[in-house]
Design an enzyme around this catalytic site. Structure first.
Site, PDB file in Angstrom:
ATOM      1  N   THR A  54       0.843  -1.199   0.000  1.00  0.00           N
ATOM      2  CA  THR A  54       0.000   0.000   0.000  1.00  0.00           C
ATOM      3  C   THR A  54       0.876   1.245   0.000  1.00  0.00           C
ATOM      4  OG1 THR A  54      -1.955   0.989   1.054  1.00  0.00           O
ATOM      5  CG2 THR A  54      -0.271   0.131   2.549  1.00  0.00           C
ATOM      6  N   ASN A  55       0.314   2.396   0.318  1.00  0.00           N
ATOM      7  CA  ASN A  55       1.078   3.648   0.372  1.00  0.00           C
ATOM      8  C   ASN A  55       0.547   4.529   1.501  1.00  0.00           C
ATOM      9  OD1 ASN A  55      -1.122   5.440  -0.716  1.00  0.00           O
ATOM     10  ND2 ASN A  55      -0.894   4.043  -2.440  1.00  0.00           N
TER      11      ASN A  55
END
Ligand code: CTP
Ligand code: CA
Length: 226
Positions: free
Chosen positions: A33-34
């Site tokens: 993810t980020n």
């Protein structure tokens, strides 16, 4: 007058906003993810609803309350987000792609938890679909608005994205700047549009900025229509 106008500028319009990060599964307990917090996207959705739009917020996993008047659809991966956006695209007037969509996902998803081994490991990645670019290729009368978080050469990358994705606006910010990043409650952006249009905004709260961005864009689009 200002407030009254804001209430109704998007009356009768359907606005899709995407927000937050996506999650790309590695195995049943892990994902890529980020750092997207979803704050800017939720602010955009809240502002669109305030201005009278039917507002659909397609959101990756974040822990934020749903803004008043907004219908939220929760999604996980880039692929899920693509499906949800496509389901609403034909009937929409504005699509605001605030989401930080993962550019890659693991090529295979293990169906059991991966056990640690001696030595290193490699995860093979493949590209996800560029949702905004896909929308740009199938654009009818929708106004397409992308966001770009950059660490360098902000203007140049924003203009590249405007063209490559057939977007109407790219809203760019420098995430290395203090108080203009992913988790921040404030942001400072520059809007890039067609025919070399460029307008810088001051640092302000994401809520306030969302209203000003939608004011600018709806004004510009009104001039277009007439
Ligand atoms: N975007 C998208 N689908 C993707 C990747 C990006 O719809 N798979 C959208 C984002 O929601 C954003 C815009 O494209 O509105 C720009 O995203 P960004 O990550 O800055 O652009 P990329 O084209 O992915 O380029 P890069 O990450 O290499 O800078
Ligand atoms: Ca990207």
């Amino acid at each position: 007058k200002g407030y009254f106008t804001r209430e109704h500028k998007l009356a009768g319009k359907k606005v899709i906003v995407t927000a937050g990060p996506t999650r790309e599964r590695i195995d049943p307990v892990r994902f890529l993810t980020n750092f997207s917090s979803g704050k800017m996207g939720y602010a955009m959705a809240g502002a669109a609803a305030e201005m009278g739009a039917e507002t659909i917020l397609i959101s990756g996993p974040v822990s934020l309350p749903v803004p008043s008047g907004v219908t939220r659809i929760l999604v996980e991966s880039a692929e899920d987000m693509l499906q949800a956006v496509e389901a609403h695209y034909d009937s929409s007037d504005y699509v605001i792609k605030t989401a930080a969509v993962a550019d890659y996902r693991p090529k295979t998803v293990a169906d059991r938890k991966m056990k640690k081994q001696e030595g290193g490991s490699t995860i093979v990645l493949e590209r996800t679909v560029d949702i905004l670019q896909q929308l740009g290729e199938n654009k009818k009368n929708q106004v397409l608005i992308g966001f770009a978080a950059e660490t360098n050469d902000v203007g140049q990358y924003a203009k590249d994205k405007l063209e490559r994705k057939n977007a109407d606006y790219i809203i760019a910010n420098d995430v290395t700047e203090a108080q203009a990043g992913f988790e921040s409650d404030t942001n400072r952006v520059t809007v890039y549009g067609k025919n070399g249009f460029e307008q810088a905004f001051d640092m302000m709260s994401k809520q306030q900025l969302a209203r000003q961005l939608l004011d600018l864009i709806t004004e510009k689009e009104k001039l277009h229509d007439s």
